[in-house]
Design a protein around this motif. Structure first.
Motif, PDB file in Angstrom:
ATOM      1  N   VAL A  91      -4.758  -5.768  -5.424  1.00  0.00           N
ATOM      2  CA  VAL A  91      -4.686  -4.792  -6.514  1.00  0.00           C
ATOM      3  C   VAL A  91      -6.077  -4.547  -7.089  1.00  0.00           C
ATOM      4  N   TYR A  95      -8.449  -1.365  -5.901  1.00  0.00           N
ATOM      5  CA  TYR A  95      -8.058  -0.407  -6.935  1.00  0.00           C
ATOM      6  C   TYR A  95      -9.174   0.618  -7.125  1.00  0.00           C
ATOM      7  N   LYS A 110      -9.183  -3.559 -14.819  1.00  0.00           N
ATOM      8  CA  LYS A 110      -8.461  -2.890 -13.734  1.00  0.00           C
ATOM      9  C   LYS A 110      -7.003  -3.326 -13.688  1.00  0.00           C
ATOM     10  N   ASP A 113      -5.222  -1.526 -16.487  1.00  0.00           N
ATOM     11  CA  ASP A 113      -5.021  -0.126 -16.128  1.00  0.00           C
ATOM     12  C   ASP A 113      -3.907   0.020 -15.096  1.00  0.00           C
ATOM     13  N   TYR A 114      -3.859  -0.895 -14.134  1.00  0.00           N
ATOM     14  CA  TYR A 114      -2.822  -0.877 -13.100  1.00  0.00           C
ATOM     15  C   TYR A 114      -1.441  -1.051 -13.729  1.00  0.00           C
ATOM     16  N   ARG A 117      -0.437   2.263 -15.275  1.00  0.00           N
ATOM     17  CA  ARG A 117      -0.140   3.311 -14.292  1.00  0.00           C
ATOM     18  C   ARG A 117       1.205   3.090 -13.612  1.00  0.00           C
ATOM     19  N   CYS A 123       6.384  -1.462  -8.281  1.00  0.00           N
ATOM     20  CA  CYS A 123       5.113  -2.169  -8.088  1.00  0.00           C
ATOM     21  C   CYS A 123       4.929  -3.306  -9.088  1.00  0.00           C
TER      22      CYS A 123
END
Length: 344
Positions: A91, A95, A110, A113-114, A117, A123
């Motif tokens: 990830v 990413y 990150k 943020d993942y 999203r 996921c």
């Protein structure tokens, strides 16, 4: 369940880097803190998050699988009944959003943020910590692996010993490691015997020709008693037995092959089980010989044929565990079946 706030945590041996997702802000400017990877650090992290206006009830935490480095944090989050997800290392590695810079702060951002999203999608799956018995079994499995590796190292050293004193010293260490391994295995059996669900699965797995103590314990611990993987093929990929596809468009078409990033120790243990199964089971022997075809001395074909037997063993383990019934000893000679029963 959909969450409102998201905190990504990058875990290392001594520290935790945490970032809070902020809509409309660039990744490298997310609010960030670094704390120690211990109980006091966890308290400091949540004190800081509260100061930032975070309400833990509506927040999803995310962290990568980092082995035992994250164990204490997972136990802390579970005890506090805080929702969190474990993410694969790919990830962060692949990413695409945000900066191309690489450091612990950006990695945690990150992850945050993942989480935002992919909030509420397949996921993101909430993590459920395994039972205490499974956690203990995992610890003992790791300890046994360490002792076995050291014993093997001493055995290799013994073969090239240049003096009697060195031989004596190596043999003494080998005997010591054997005693330690036997003690750890006894503790593992005690853990298995004290948990009814694990004990039932253990007995079912041992009904399969070729599957003994080591592979039964490995599989139970790795699959969290067959709850962490939905199918046998998923677990086979995890241990590097089933091939994975690697293709892109029309120009990149690599041959399907097992991933090198797998649990190689579990795969090696399965190899021993496969060899034993070929001796015990006529069905497994026929499968092995059929895969060999007309190249019985080709080492590459031998590996492929043995891999097919290992995959079938994994399918059989999942079958008996999911259906909660003993394996039927098909294709065994009468004497072999009696010998297998005696060993159990």
């Amino acid at each position: 369940m959909k969450f409102i706030q998201f905190i990504g945590i990058d875990v290392s041996k001594k520290t935790l880097d945490a970032s809070i997702f902020v809509a409309g802000e660039v990744i490298n400017k997310f609010p960030h803190i670094q704390v120690r990877n211990d109980k006091q650090g966890f308290k400091d992290l949540f004190r800081w998050a509260k100061e930032q206006g975070v309400k833990t009830k509506d927040t999803l935490f995310g962290l990568e699988f980092t082995g035992y480095y994250s164990d204490a944090l997972e136990q802390f989050l579970t005890k506090k009944q805080i929702s969190y997800a474990m993410l694969p290392t790919t990830v962060v590695k692949h990413y695409q959003r945000g900066t191309h810079d690489k450091n612990d702060k950006i990695d945690s951002a990150k992850i945050a943020d993942y989480l935002f999203r992919f909030n509420g999608t397949e996921c993101i799956k909430l993590r459920v910590l395994p039972s205490k018995a499974l956690q203990k079994l995992k610890e003992l499995k790791s300890e046994r692996k360490f002792l076995v590796q050291n014993r093997v190292g001493c055995e290799c050293r013994l073969q090239v010993a240049k003096s009697k004193s060195e031989e004596k010293h190596m043999q003494k260490l080998i005997d010591l490691y054997k005693e330690e391994i036997e003690q750890v295995e006894k503790e593992m059996l005690d853990v298995v015997a004290q948990d009814p669900d694990i004990y039932t699965t253990y007995r079912l797995l041992n009904s399969i020709p070729g599957i003994g103590f080591v592979n039964a314990i490995n599989t139970i611990a790795n699959t969290q008693n067959f709850t962490a993987f939905e199918t046998a093929r998923q677990y086979a990929k995890y241990v590097g037995v089933a091939p994975s596809e690697h293709s892109s468009g029309t120009s990149v078409q690599w041959r399907r092959r097992p991933s090198p990033h797998a649990d190689l120790q579990a795969k090696a243990d399965l190899s021993m089980a496969a060899l034993h199964a070929i001796e015990l089971s006529r069905e497994m022997r026929q499968l092995y010989e059929r895969k060999l075809g007309n190249k019985p001395k080709d080492k590459d074909m031998q590996k492929k044929a043995l891999n097919a037997v290992k995959f079938k063993l994994i399918r059989e383990m999942f079958s008996v565990a999911k259906q909660a019934r003993n394996f039927e000893l098909r294709g065994l000679d009468k004497a072999q079946a009696e010998a297998h029963s005696t060993e159990e």
